[in-house]
Design a protein around this motif. Structure first.
Motif, short mmCIF file in Angstrom:
data_model
loop_
_atom_site.label_atom_id
_atom_site.label_comp_id
_atom_site.label_asym_id
_atom_site.label_seq_id
_atom_site.Cartn_x
_atom_site.Cartn_y
_atom_site.Cartn_z
N MET A 159 46.98 47.10 36.91
CA MET A 159 46.95 47.07 38.37
C MET A 159 46.20 45.83 38.87
O MET A 159 46.52 45.27 39.91
CB MET A 159 46.32 48.35 38.93
N ALA A 160 45.19 45.41 38.11
CA ALA A 160 44.39 44.25 38.52
C ALA A 160 45.24 42.99 38.62
O ALA A 160 44.96 42.10 39.42
CB ALA A 160 43.25 44.02 37.52
N GLY B 167 47.90 42.64 40.04
CA GLY B 167 48.59 42.56 41.32
C GLY B 167 47.64 42.61 42.50
O GLY B 167 48.08 42.80 43.63
N SER B 168 46.37 42.39 42.26
CA SER B 168 45.37 42.73 43.28
C SER B 168 44.89 41.58 44.14
O SER B 168 44.13 41.79 45.07
CB SER B 168 44.16 43.33 42.59
N GLY B 169 45.27 40.36 43.84
CA GLY B 169 44.77 39.25 44.63
C GLY B 169 43.42 38.74 44.14
O GLY B 169 42.86 37.82 44.73
N GLY B 170 42.92 39.31 43.07
CA GLY B 170 41.62 38.88 42.52
C GLY B 170 41.80 37.92 41.36
O GLY B 170 42.84 37.28 41.20
N ARG B 171 40.76 37.83 40.53
CA ARG B 171 40.76 36.86 39.43
C ARG B 171 41.87 37.12 38.42
O ARG B 171 42.52 36.21 37.92
CB ARG B 171 39.40 36.86 38.71
N ALA B 172 42.08 38.42 38.10
CA ALA B 172 43.08 38.77 37.08
C ALA B 172 44.45 38.25 37.50
O ALA B 172 45.22 37.73 36.68
CB ALA B 172 43.12 40.29 36.90
N MET B 173 44.77 38.35 38.79
CA MET B 173 46.07 37.88 39.26
C MET B 173 46.13 36.36 39.20
O MET B 173 47.13 35.79 38.75
CB MET B 173 46.34 38.36 40.69
N GLN B 174 45.08 35.69 39.66
CA GLN B 174 45.05 34.23 39.61
C GLN B 174 45.31 33.73 38.19
O GLN B 174 46.06 32.79 37.96
CB GLN B 174 43.69 33.69 40.09
N THR C 123 53.82 38.08 43.10
CA THR C 123 53.76 39.13 42.08
C THR C 123 53.10 40.38 42.65
O THR C 123 52.02 40.29 43.22
CB THR C 123 52.93 38.66 40.87
N LYS C 124 53.76 41.49 42.51
CA LYS C 124 53.15 42.78 42.85
C LYS C 124 53.17 43.66 41.61
O LYS C 124 54.09 43.57 40.79
CB LYS C 124 53.96 43.48 43.97
N VAL C 125 52.14 44.52 41.51
CA VAL C 125 52.11 45.49 40.42
C VAL C 125 52.04 46.88 41.04
O VAL C 125 51.27 47.10 41.98
CB VAL C 125 50.89 45.27 39.50
#
Lengths: 340, 340
Positions: free
Chosen positions: B10-11, B13-20, B136-138
């Motif tokens: 889920m991270a 797709g969250s707009g945080g570091r994991a997505m970047q 990207t969405k999760v």
């Protein structure tokens, strides 16, 4: 009184008669425009007409998977128009054309789909945007959650507008166009069944009319709409792209009392909450007041305020009431999945 | 040897570091181009550069929900580039730019996503198309089925090209560029676990290079790629748009023996099967041979053949071996959901 609800069936996604009928009755009548009426696979857009408005196209896309689909202040359809229109507008473009792709779960009530499509049509029409091409897929029950929408958008950027995060300079001011976290708090309250009677609804809105007059100013560096990841994600994006830091005044951040309450209750930070109708503007110190004036003259920007400035450091920091600064980290994940 | 597979969380797709990080490592490196590197919300495309190639933009979108995601001849990523590029090309446009929106199910192996992204990148690169913007969405496990992809595309139509179904005239010839039903039969065999060792794979391909030389002919009326709904859906679309009928020779329809076999086994009609690399061309009788020659000179069109002609009737009909005609109906739904 056993009225049977009409629902989306697999046949609606099959390329046969059932799909043709749904496209005609639902989409074509709601989105009605000359491009859609041609019924070709691709819409055909005059380059001459586009070039009269500027020298570059802006092209962007977002998929919308928000849960729940209906929420105070809007629904997934309105969001799908606002979100993509705003991504165009913050690039300096006038949003002009949208595509839309629906992924529908078998069993979705057609009544719900109609409401979603109507909201898209109304929001686009009010913003002067035409939905010119589309696609519909249906997946079996359990293979998607009700409805996902993708929109891609085309806008035109005037020749003298070159907004970009890389143009940010030390001493620039950071302005937000209104209260933060309204959308995130609304969805969180709904979904986690916190049951709070929040005096807040999603701020979901097309920001293009508020942004357009900012194009007259020469000191505007970069704009973003602070959606997923909130203002915090935008500040980090600006910092990474410019190589500079940003320092924000904690006391300046505008947050509605109800949103502040939900954040304190759950230990969450409103800077990380998604907005769907709030701008972050970076502007030269000379034109700070001009930007505030333009924003505040629009109903969506009545609460616009400067929250900080660009610094020679490389980090994003938050200055508390007592003047003590702490580094603001970008969380690994934001608190709310499927916020948009 | 308990190696743990990395999966989408889920991270991501969250707009945080994991997505970047996922965006940088996976998408930016695979799709690498100057527009993506700017890291702005919207890609900025020069209108002057576009206007050198023609006077109209073609703009189209499709979402891809194919099940299974990997199949002989391609995967959902390759399909997402081919399908949208082909919708542009059949409008007469040279495909230029794509957006892509991913909806990922939590738990999708990152290795699978990498394969899909690589296929998109390779297919686009080979076709001279740049993937310039994305999203990207999760969604949580069970809220989507592995991966859905939307692509929207922009191409440029040369000034003298006006292909449209409304330009079809009585006496025009109907040509297909090769064997029908390969994609549909491949997916049906895989998914229904028929277990037949089919000598057939999906025909998934970018058709733009084969279509481009057709623009030199003045008698070409309209083109379509015969995807969902098969050639039958296209014939009905052409008939409805032109107000004329179309009569097809049953014996002329090119079908691979393996596809014929699967159709006969299941009582299905290859004209209703989806293709992902086959054209239907309507052309004046004078230029029938010129079209056949151009198509056959390209490897993807080696089996091109005339299958029928436009008639003064208003129905679509199939002429059998003994010369007896029967009306060809558009089925309410095609046999295979999630074919593309």
């Amino acid at each position: 009184m056993s009225e049977r609800k009409e629902v989306v069936t697999m046949a609606h996604g099959s390329g046969g008669r059932a799909m043709q009928q749904m496209i005609e009755r639902l989409f074509l009548s709601a989105f009605d425009n000359p491009w859609l009426s041609e019924r070709e696979d691709a819409a055909r857009l005059s380059i001459a007409a586009l070039s009269q408005q500027g020298d570059r196209l802006a092209f962007t896309t977002d998929s919308y998977v928000i849960d729940p689909v209906f929420f105070p202040g809007g629904n997934i359809g309105k969001l799908a128009v606002c979100g993509t229109a705003n991504d165009l507008a913050v690039s300096g473009a006038t949003p002009a054309y949208l595509s839309c792709g629906f992924i529908l779960e078998e069993g979705l009530p057609l009544e719900d789909l109609q409401k979603i499509v109507n909201a898209m049509a109304q929001t686009a029409r009010e913003a002067g945007i035409a939905i010119v091409t589309g696609d519909t897929k249906v997946v079996q029950r359990g293979a998607a959650d009700k409805v996902f929408i993708n929109t891609a958008g085309i806008g035109v950027i005037p020749a003298d507008i070159h907004w970009a995060a890389s143009r940010i300079q030390v001493g620039d001011k950071v302005i937000v166009s209104g209260t933060l976290g309204d959308h995130g708090a609304t969805i969180l309250n709904l979904r986690e069944q916190l049951g709070m009677t929040l005096e807040v609804e999603s701020d979901c809105a097309v920001l293009a009319p508020m942004i357009a007059p900012l194009r007259a100013l020469s000191g505007v560096r970069a704009l973003r709409d602070a959606t997923r990841g909130g203002v915090n994600a935008i500040l980090h994006e600006f910092s990474a792209a410019s190589g500079f830091g940003i320092c924000i005044d904690e006391t300046a951040i505008p947050v509605k009392p109800a949103v502040r309450g939900i954040c304190e209750l759950l230990g969450l930070e409103p800077l990380n909450f998604a907005n769907e109708g709030k701008l972050v503007v970076v502007v030269s110190a000379q034109e700070e007041n001009a930007v505030l004036e333009i924003l505040r003259s629009h109903p969506l920007g009545a609460d616009a305020i400067t929250i900080g400035e660009v610094t020679g450091q490389t980090q994003v920091c938050l200055r508390g009431a007592l003047g003590v600064s702490r580094q603001l980290m970008l969380p690994n994940a934001e608190p709310l999945p499927r916020i948009c």
